[in-house]
Design a protein around this motif. Structure first.
Motif, PDB file in Angstrom:
ATOM      1  N   MET A   1       0.839  -1.218   0.000  1.00 30.73           N
ATOM      2  CA  MET A   1       0.000   0.000   0.000  1.00 30.73           C
ATOM      3  C   MET A   1       0.868   1.260   0.000  1.00 30.73           C
ATOM      4  SD  MET A   1      -3.157   0.471  -0.300  1.00 30.73           S
ATOM      5  CE  MET A   1      -4.392  -0.563   0.489  1.00 30.73           C
ATOM      6  N   ASP A   2       2.158   1.058   0.286  1.00 30.03           N
ATOM      7  CA  ASP A   2       3.091   2.181   0.229  1.00 30.03           C
ATOM      8  C   ASP A   2       3.694   2.203  -1.174  1.00 30.03           C
ATOM      9  OD1 ASP A   2       5.338   3.797   0.293  1.00 30.03           O
ATOM     10  OD2 ASP A   2       5.763   3.342   2.393  1.00 30.03           O
ATOM     11  N   ILE A   3       3.259   3.168  -1.982  1.00 34.56           N
ATOM     12  CA  ILE A   3       3.690   3.154  -3.387  1.00 34.56           C
ATOM     13  C   ILE A   3       5.193   3.405  -3.522  1.00 34.56           C
ATOM     14  CG2 ILE A   3       1.426   3.894  -4.192  1.00 34.56           C
ATOM     15  CD1 ILE A   3       2.628   6.670  -4.725  1.00 34.56           C
ATOM     16  N   PHE A   4       5.764   4.061  -2.524  1.00 38.13           N
ATOM     17  CA  PHE A   4       7.196   4.357  -2.613  1.00 38.13           C
ATOM     18  C   PHE A   4       8.010   3.084  -2.394  1.00 38.13           C
ATOM     19  CE2 PHE A   4       4.829   8.063  -1.282  1.00 38.13           C
ATOM     20  CZ  PHE A   4       5.168   8.961  -2.274  1.00 38.13           C
ATOM     21  N   LYS A   5       7.563   2.297  -1.412  1.00 35.24           N
ATOM     22  CA  LYS A   5       8.229   1.010  -1.188  1.00 35.24           C
ATOM     23  C   LYS A   5       8.006   0.095  -2.384  1.00 35.24           C
ATOM     24  CE  LYS A   5       8.270   0.193   3.794  1.00 35.24           C
ATOM     25  NZ  LYS A   5       7.535  -0.512   4.848  1.00 35.24           N
ATOM     26  N   ASP A   6       6.775   0.134  -2.878  1.00 37.38           N
ATOM     27  CA  ASP A   6       6.401  -0.692  -4.022  1.00 37.38           C
ATOM     28  C   ASP A   6       7.365  -0.444  -5.188  1.00 37.38           C
ATOM     29  OD1 ASP A   6       5.243  -1.920  -6.145  1.00 37.38           O
ATOM     30  OD2 ASP A   6       3.352  -0.811  -6.088  1.00 37.38           O
ATOM     31  N   PHE A   7       7.544   0.835  -5.535  1.00 39.54           N
ATOM     32  CA  PHE A   7       8.406   1.136  -6.678  1.00 39.54           C
ATOM     33  C   PHE A   7       9.877   0.940  -6.356  1.00 39.54           C
ATOM     34  CE2 PHE A   7       4.589   2.649  -8.585  1.00 39.54           C
ATOM     35  CZ  PHE A   7       4.816   2.467  -9.941  1.00 39.54           C
ATOM     36  N   ALA A   8      10.247   1.126  -5.107  1.00 41.94           N
ATOM     37  CA  ALA A   8      11.640   0.853  -4.733  1.00 41.94           C
ATOM     38  C   ALA A   8      11.942  -0.617  -4.974  1.00 41.94           C
ATOM     39  CB  ALA A   8      11.865   1.222  -3.272  1.00 41.94           C
ATOM     40  N   SER A   9      10.988  -1.484  -4.637  1.00 40.11           N
ATOM     41  CA  SER A   9      11.287  -2.905  -4.834  1.00 40.11           C
ATOM     42  C   SER A   9      11.233  -3.255  -6.319  1.00 40.11           C
ATOM     43  CB  SER A   9      10.359  -3.781  -3.994  1.00 40.11           C
ATOM     44  OG  SER A   9       9.063  -3.759  -4.519  1.00 40.11           O
ATOM     45  N   ARG A  10      10.399  -2.557  -7.080  1.00 42.07           N
ATOM     46  CA  ARG A  10      10.415  -2.793  -8.535  1.00 42.07           C
ATOM     47  C   ARG A  10      11.781  -2.433  -9.112  1.00 42.07           C
ATOM     48  NH1 ARG A  10       4.493  -0.886 -11.019  1.00 42.07           N
ATOM     49  NH2 ARG A  10       3.317  -1.225  -9.101  1.00 42.07           N
ATOM     50  N   ILE A  11      12.323  -1.306  -8.658  1.00 37.88           N
ATOM     51  CA  ILE A  11      13.628  -0.870  -9.167  1.00 37.88           C
ATOM     52  C   ILE A  11      14.723  -1.843  -8.720  1.00 37.88           C
ATOM     53  CG2 ILE A  11      15.395   0.919  -8.907  1.00 37.88           C
ATOM     54  CD1 ILE A  11      13.163   2.989  -9.024  1.00 37.88           C
ATOM     55  N   LYS A  12      14.609  -2.291  -7.468  1.00 40.90           N
ATOM     56  CA  LYS A  12      15.620  -3.224  -6.980  1.00 40.90           C
ATOM     57  C   LYS A  12      15.608  -4.522  -7.777  1.00 40.90           C
ATOM     58  CE  LYS A  12      15.742  -1.270  -2.344  1.00 40.90           C
ATOM     59  NZ  LYS A  12      15.456  -1.450  -0.906  1.00 40.90           N
ATOM     60  N   LYS A  13      14.409  -4.952  -8.137  1.00 42.63           N
ATOM     61  CA  LYS A  13      14.332  -6.169  -8.953  1.00 42.63           C
ATOM     62  C   LYS A  13      15.007  -5.974 -10.299  1.00 42.63           C
ATOM     63  CE  LYS A  13      10.319  -8.524  -7.043  1.00 42.63           C
ATOM     64  NZ  LYS A  13       8.961  -8.006  -6.824  1.00 42.63           N
ATOM     65  N   ILE A  14      14.786  -4.790 -10.860  1.00 42.56           N
ATOM     66  CA  ILE A  14      15.418  -4.494 -12.155  1.00 42.56           C
ATOM     67  C   ILE A  14      16.946  -4.519 -12.013  1.00 42.56           C
ATOM     68  CG2 ILE A  14      15.803  -2.666 -13.860  1.00 42.56           C
ATOM     69  CD1 ILE A  14      12.871  -1.863 -13.509  1.00 42.56           C
ATOM     70  N   ILE A  15      17.416  -3.947 -10.913  1.00 41.03           N
ATOM     71  CA  ILE A  15      18.863  -3.916 -10.702  1.00 41.03           C
ATOM     72  C   ILE A  15      19.410  -5.336 -10.553  1.00 41.03           C
ATOM     73  CG2 ILE A  15      20.710  -3.160  -9.149  1.00 41.03           C
ATOM     74  CD1 ILE A  15      18.791  -0.813  -8.378  1.00 41.03           C
ATOM     75  N   GLU A  16      18.700  -6.121  -9.748  1.00 35.88           N
ATOM     76  CA  GLU A  16      19.182  -7.485  -9.515  1.00 35.88           C
ATOM     77  C   GLU A  16      19.216  -8.300 -10.806  1.00 35.88           C
ATOM     78  OE1 GLU A  16      16.477  -8.604  -6.440  1.00 35.88           O
ATOM     79  OE2 GLU A  16      17.701  -7.660  -4.876  1.00 35.88           O
ATOM     80  N   ALA A  17      18.258  -8.017 -11.686  1.00 32.47           N
ATOM     81  CA  ALA A  17      18.198  -8.775 -12.931  1.00 32.47           C
ATOM     82  C   ALA A  17      19.158  -8.228 -13.983  1.00 32.47           C
ATOM     83  CB  ALA A  17      16.763  -8.748 -13.480  1.00 32.47           C
ATOM     84  N   SER A  18      19.740  -7.091 -13.688  1.00 34.69           N
ATOM     85  CA  SER A  18      20.599  -6.451 -14.687  1.00 34.69           C
ATOM     86  C   SER A  18      22.042  -6.924 -14.538  1.00 34.69           C
ATOM     87  CB  SER A  18      20.555  -4.942 -14.507  1.00 34.69           C
ATOM     88  OG  SER A  18      21.323  -4.586 -13.375  1.00 34.69           O
ATOM     89  N   ASP A  19      22.888  -6.430 -15.396  1.00 38.01           N
ATOM     90  CA  ASP A  19      24.299  -6.788 -15.271  1.00 38.01           C
ATOM     91  C   ASP A  19      25.075  -5.712 -14.517  1.00 38.01           C
ATOM     92  OD1 ASP A  19      24.110  -4.867 -17.131  1.00 38.01           O
ATOM     93  OD2 ASP A  19      24.972  -6.017 -18.795  1.00 38.01           O
ATOM     94  N   ILE A  20      24.348  -4.860 -13.784  1.00 33.20           N
ATOM     95  CA  ILE A  20      25.028  -3.870 -12.951  1.00 33.20           C
ATOM     96  C   ILE A  20      25.495  -4.567 -11.670  1.00 33.20           C
ATOM     97  CG2 ILE A  20      24.813  -1.635 -11.798  1.00 33.20           C
ATOM     98  CD1 ILE A  20      22.339  -1.141 -13.590  1.00 33.20           C
ATOM     99  N   LYS A  21      26.790  -4.665 -11.499  1.00 31.37           N
ATOM    100  CA  LYS A  21      27.374  -5.358 -10.339  1.00 31.37           C
ATOM    101  C   LYS A  21      28.453  -4.477  -9.735  1.00 31.37           C
ATOM    102  CE  LYS A  21      24.992  -9.041 -11.304  1.00 31.37           C
ATOM    103  NZ  LYS A  21      23.819  -9.365 -10.511  1.00 31.37           N
ATOM    104  N   THR A  22      28.965  -4.922  -8.605  1.00 29.43           N
ATOM    105  CA  THR A  22      30.105  -4.178  -8.058  1.00 29.43           C
ATOM    106  C   THR A  22      31.298  -4.366  -8.987  1.00 29.43           C
ATOM    107  OG1 THR A  22      30.833  -6.088  -6.775  1.00 29.43           O
ATOM    108  CG2 THR A  22      29.349  -4.553  -5.679  1.00 29.43           C
TER     109      THR A  22
END
Length: 586
Positions: free
Chosen positions: A1-22
């Motif tokens: 219900m918190d749209i900010f958390k909702d989108f933060a986790s959407r972005i985090k998923k995108i990052i995790e699925a991407s090739d952006i790494k340390t």
RNA sequence: GACCCCGUAGCUCAGCCGGAUAGAGCAGCUGACUUCUAAUCAGCAGGUCGCAGGUUCGAAUCCUGCCGGGGUCGCCA
């Protein structure tokens, strides 16, 4: 219900699925990736710092990361547009339909919306007021009482298991002084001439009923006794009458506690909990006998070097070790307080909050040190210090002389300006900032007075519904009907702004609760009220934007759904602050 | 002397875990009432975020020092 958390986790998923790494190919720490409401509405609906915080560990330029994330984010069905701005912010514009769907969820959640924003089973104890039972509560107690009570409401609302507690300082010399003062009033009630109240005793009239009550209960049987004999009797009656008076005062302010904890109870009965707490510290090698260096600067007149039983609080961040026993062998206040906080821990409270007056600031480090030590680091203490409240009447400072007993009581203030105004004003400031309280301003009915401003917004919502019932007869205005309203008709920028503001509520609750800062609720309510008043007034310039439009029942219904949600959030917020949400203000 | 809190517009204050052009209210100025209660709204103007360094891609925010205001300082509670 918190749209900010909702989108933060959407972005985090995108990052995790991407090739952006340390840099060395590991997983990135995403803890600092957040999605926030942008400061400037022109930036869109949501903003994320993801590219900025990841740039360094990933060894890439922020804008490159932002580009990669933006491309994927753009594929999200709820996202209308993504822009990269400034040093690498990702600004998201949402599809209009998203807001309609969100509002529908808000209405569906009903009074649960925003509640339990923090998922936790943590037990939090909040100790507030804890005024000495030596007289009626005066204005000085007021702020701490309100801050503590509202903080308790807030944490409960946010999802914590909250214990609200009042520590009764019924041990020590002050209550003995109180008892002697009451004994004098007892003699007076019996008919003796007592003359002026001697220096050092409590002169207040409020002890006269106590004297009378003791006289009625004991007749003159206490007169011939030694002090050691009558004192415990008089003390007990006096304290219980004082506490009854204090409870009445608190009730007038709508301040509640569920536990009144007696300091004396720590050592009465078959146990000595103070000794037990000291023993717990002793087992850790934290107790020793020694002398303290005299304080720098002005030396007290009666200073003399003396061996004392000390707690090694310096091991836990305090500036100096602290005494646990007085020279007569009795416990210091600090020793009892350690036992009390230890007891709270034993009752399961791992987060403890104490609300104190600023004059106790010097006590914070030692108490935190003690809690850390006695609980083996398993509990933490946060102390909220409340700064002084200065009273004014139409800009002129109100003078009080405590010596003559002529101070302004909490009751006086509540009776003059009302509970809602007192509570709201006490919370419309950070607790650690001084507060000017003007009797006149607080009762003023204007925008200058945030209490009325917010309450009026609530009343205005109620008024709209009364009006709707008149102008749109037969229209179903139940929550279920509002939830089913065609909310995608809400497309005006002011309407979207209101939905967006409502959407911030769970996030605000969470942040305020984590920071232990109830004042943020008050400021949020002011903003939300402002957005409502603004939209209302737009309807005067642009009649098609009015909440009620007899020509268009469907869009009226959608707007009423919006108004309903605003009203519900204001109601929830005012409840946290402990102020009423009136349906009408005339 | 030490420790704690505060220092943001003329006044009273927000500023979330370091983010974009620092925000409200009051006071001042200009406008909006045959109203879903004008107890309201829209706009204009107003800033060296106490000062000086430091960390950082980025500081009102974090660190150090200084200045100013408040509070506290062995057994009170």
């Amino acid at each position: 219900m918190d749209i900010f958390k909702d989108f933060a986790s959407r972005i985090k998923k995108i990052i995790e699925a991407s090739d952006i790494k340390t840099k060395d190919g590991g997983e990135l720490d995403l803890a600092n990736v957040v999605v926030e409401p942008p400061r400037d509405p022109a930036h869109g609906d949501l903003a994320s710092n993801a590219a900025l915080v990841l740039a360094k560990p990933a060894g890439q330029k922020p804008r490159d990361i932002a580009d990669a994330l933006a491309a994927r984010l753009g594929e999200d069905a709820d996202v209308a547009a993504v822009e990269i701005a400034g040093p690498g912010f990702i600004n998201i514009r949402l599809e209009p339909g998203f807001w309609a769907r969100h509002l529908k969820k808000v209405i569906g959640a009903g009074s649960a919306y925003g509640k339990g924003a923090i998922e936790t089973d943590e037990k939090v104890n909040i100790e507030y007021v804890s005024a000495n039972p030596t007289g009626p509560m005066h204005v000085g107690h007021c702020r701490g009482a309100v801050v503590g009570d509202a903080l308790a409401n807030l944490l409960e609302y946010a999802g914590y298991d909250v214990g609200r507690e009042y520590y009764i300082n019924d041990a020590g010399v002050q209550v003995d002084v109180l008892a002697r003062s009451a004994y004098l009033r007892y003699k007076e009630a019996i008919g003796e001439e007592i003359g002026a109240i001697p220096e050092g005793l409590y002169p207040g009239d409020y002890l006269m009923p106590v004297g009378q009550a003791i006289a009625e209960a004991h007749g003159d049987s206490l007169l011939g006794l030694e002090e050691a004999e009558w004192l415990p009797v008089v003390r007990e009656t006096t304290i219980s009458m004082m506490m009854a008076m204090i409870r009445e005062d608190l009730k007038a302010l709508n301040v509640t506690h569920d536990t009144f904890f007696s300091e004396r109870s720590l050592v009465s009965g078959d146990r000595d909990r103070v000794a037990e707490a000291i023993e717990a510290l002793k087992e850790q090698g934290l107790i020793y006998v020694g002398t303290l260096p005299p304080p720098k600067g002005q030396l007290p007149d009666d200073w003399e070097d003396r061996e004392q039983t000390l707690f090694r609080s310096t091991d836990f961040g305090d500036d100096i070790d602290r005494a646990l026993l007085k020279s007569d062998g009795s416990y210091t206040y600090f020793a009892s307080d350690i036992a009390y906080h230890y007891d709270k821990f034993l009752r399961g409270f791992t987060t403890q909050i104490d609300v104190w007056g600023a004059d106790h600031g010097g006590y914070v480090k030692r108490m935190q040190a003690a809690v850390k030590a006695v609980t083996g680091g398993k509990a933490a203490l946060d102390v909220k210090l409340c700064q002084l409240v200065k009273l004014y009447r139409a800009g002129e400072p109100v003078r009080m002389s405590k010596r003559s007993g002529d101070f302004i009581t909490l009751r006086d203030v509540v009776e003059e300006v009302g509970r809602d105004a007192v509570r709201f004003m006490m919370l419309y400031r950070k607790n650690d900032a001084p507060l000017d309280f003007d009797f006149q301003k607080v009762t003023e009915q204007s925008r200058d007075n945030p209490v009325f401003y917010v309450q009026y917004a609530h009343a205005r919502c109620a008024s709209v519904f009364r009006q709707a019932a008149n102008e749109l007869p037969g229209l179903d205005l139940t929550p279920a009907a509002l939830e089913a309203a065609p909310l995608d008709l809400l497309t005006d920028e002011g309407e979207i702004a209101l939905i967006a503001k409502i959407a911030e509520w769970p996030r605000l609750v969470e942040a305020a609760a984590l920071a232990h800062e109830p004042h943020r609720v008050a400021f949020y309510l002011y903003d939300l009220a402002s957005a409502l008043h603004a939209q209302w007034n737009r309807g005067k310039d642009l009649p098609q934007l009015r909440f009620i439009n007899v020509e268009d029942r469907q869009s009226s219904l959608a707007r009423l759904a919006l108004v309903h949600s605003v009203q519900a959030v204001i109601q929830a917020g005012l409840a946290i602050l402990g102020a009423s949400a009136p349906d009408e203000m005339r």
